[in-house]
Design an enzyme around this catalytic site. Sequence first.
Site, PDB file in Angstrom:
ATOM      1  N   HIS A  39       0.951  -1.234   0.024  1.00  0.00           N
ATOM      2  CA  HIS A  39       0.013   0.182   0.031  1.00  0.00           C
ATOM      3  C   HIS A  39       0.829   1.185   0.117  1.00  0.00           C
ATOM      4  CE1 HIS A  39      -2.940   3.156   1.273  1.00  0.00           C
ATOM      5  NE2 HIS A  39      -3.784   2.293   0.927  1.00  0.00           N
ATOM      6  N   ASP A  87      -7.976  -4.677  -0.347  1.00  0.00           N
ATOM      7  CA  ASP A  87      -8.509  -5.704  -1.415  1.00  0.00           C
ATOM      8  C   ASP A  87      -8.298  -7.068  -1.369  1.00  0.00           C
ATOM      9  OD1 ASP A  87      -9.302  -3.189  -3.242  1.00  0.00           O
ATOM     10  OD2 ASP A  87      -7.196  -2.632  -3.305  1.00  0.00           O
TER      11      ASP A  87
END
Length: 451
Positions: free
Chosen positions: A326, A387
Amino acid sequence: MDNEQLTKTLSDSIAFTSNIDKELFTKMGVKRGLRNEDHSGVLAGLTRVGDVVGYERQEDGTLRPVPGKLYYRGLDVEELVKGIQSENRLGFEETAYLLLSGKLPNKEELEAVNSLIAHTMPLNHLATMNILSLKGKNIMNILARSVLELYAYDDNPDDITPDNLVRQSVNLIAKFPTIIAYAYQVLRHDQMGRSLHIRHPYEDRSVAENFLFMMKGRDKYTELDIRILDLALILHAEHGGGNNSTFSVRVTSSTETDTYSAIAAGIGSLKGPLHGGANIKVQGMLEDMKKNVDDWKNVEQIDQYLLKILRKEAFDRTGLIYGIGHAVYTISDPRAELLKTMARELAIEKGRLEEFEFMELIEQRAVEVFLNFKKETAKSRTCINVDFYSGFVYDAIGLPSEVFTPLFAMARIVGWSAHRIEELNFSSKRIIRPAYKNVRERQYFIPINER
């Protein structure tokens, strides 16, 4: 020269016209992608809406990884979720109120916002017929066109006074689920030859339940399905001002354009696979691994296949392990942690626990394999992101991949709206207009007969 030759000539020129020496960015102090050299975001504005924390900057300027935190209006999302769950309630509408108003609603305010959103969800006849007439294979594109169409049904579409901005925001928050569900039903009918189901939303149910009803029909979902979809919507509602789609909304809003144009810009940004489509990629990767890893509990087999992915020898050959890493979070993504807890419960209900445990093992191994493979170029820490589990959750509750990214938009419309309102109402506002340095050498006009 015919049209095909002209197109080829113009496309061939792109290699030259778009060639910018990478070293020039460093030489001229340009922050590519608005990222600093340490990969942190360039500070482009101030906000009181949301905050994303994944590291702390030390006195020497270096970044120290810390467990991830996400704040909505200063409230820790983990605290918000656990508080709502402890009272056995749904919370997306409450989260919308928090992000729009800056505070948690009392009982009367919560009942009012629940009722307002539920009663605003139905589309008028013209809007419904417009969706039925739209052609296309991508629901995000249909969503953007439908949002722009809502401009025509608004009596004051260009009014940017606070009252009207709030009215428009609530209207869009309420109508996104209906537009997305109807758009999928049309796509399902047009592209798959299935029956067309246009279900009118209930006026006394939550956003999460109404969406499942409009997508699947009565008695086709469970209470757990509703609760975990509600959780996913809470977790995707806002993520600070630095993500691409929210920044797109703020940039567009700074011109004082209408709400529908600004939100359509956000949808267009989120539609991009580098932003909104990661959970679909995760699902595809997991399906590929299920087929190619014989023993789902064998660490060595999993490690070897992950290495093949990193070496661009497997799956889509991009070298990416989707769902890992991320831009801000380093040690943990709080959204992933919260969603994972309920995903296990869902896996048990749906008889998919073995698959879920396979995912858990992939999660554990992927982080280590990735860091060992990258070594010099990887950050000191990395983690799974939201996700990694969201695609599994949507699939387990029976939602098709075509609505995975639209679901992201269905939640994020809340954050977009809050940021748009802030962009148009803080005292030091100014149109957002960054600078670009031209590095093309000069050329001079040549008479056409001499070219």
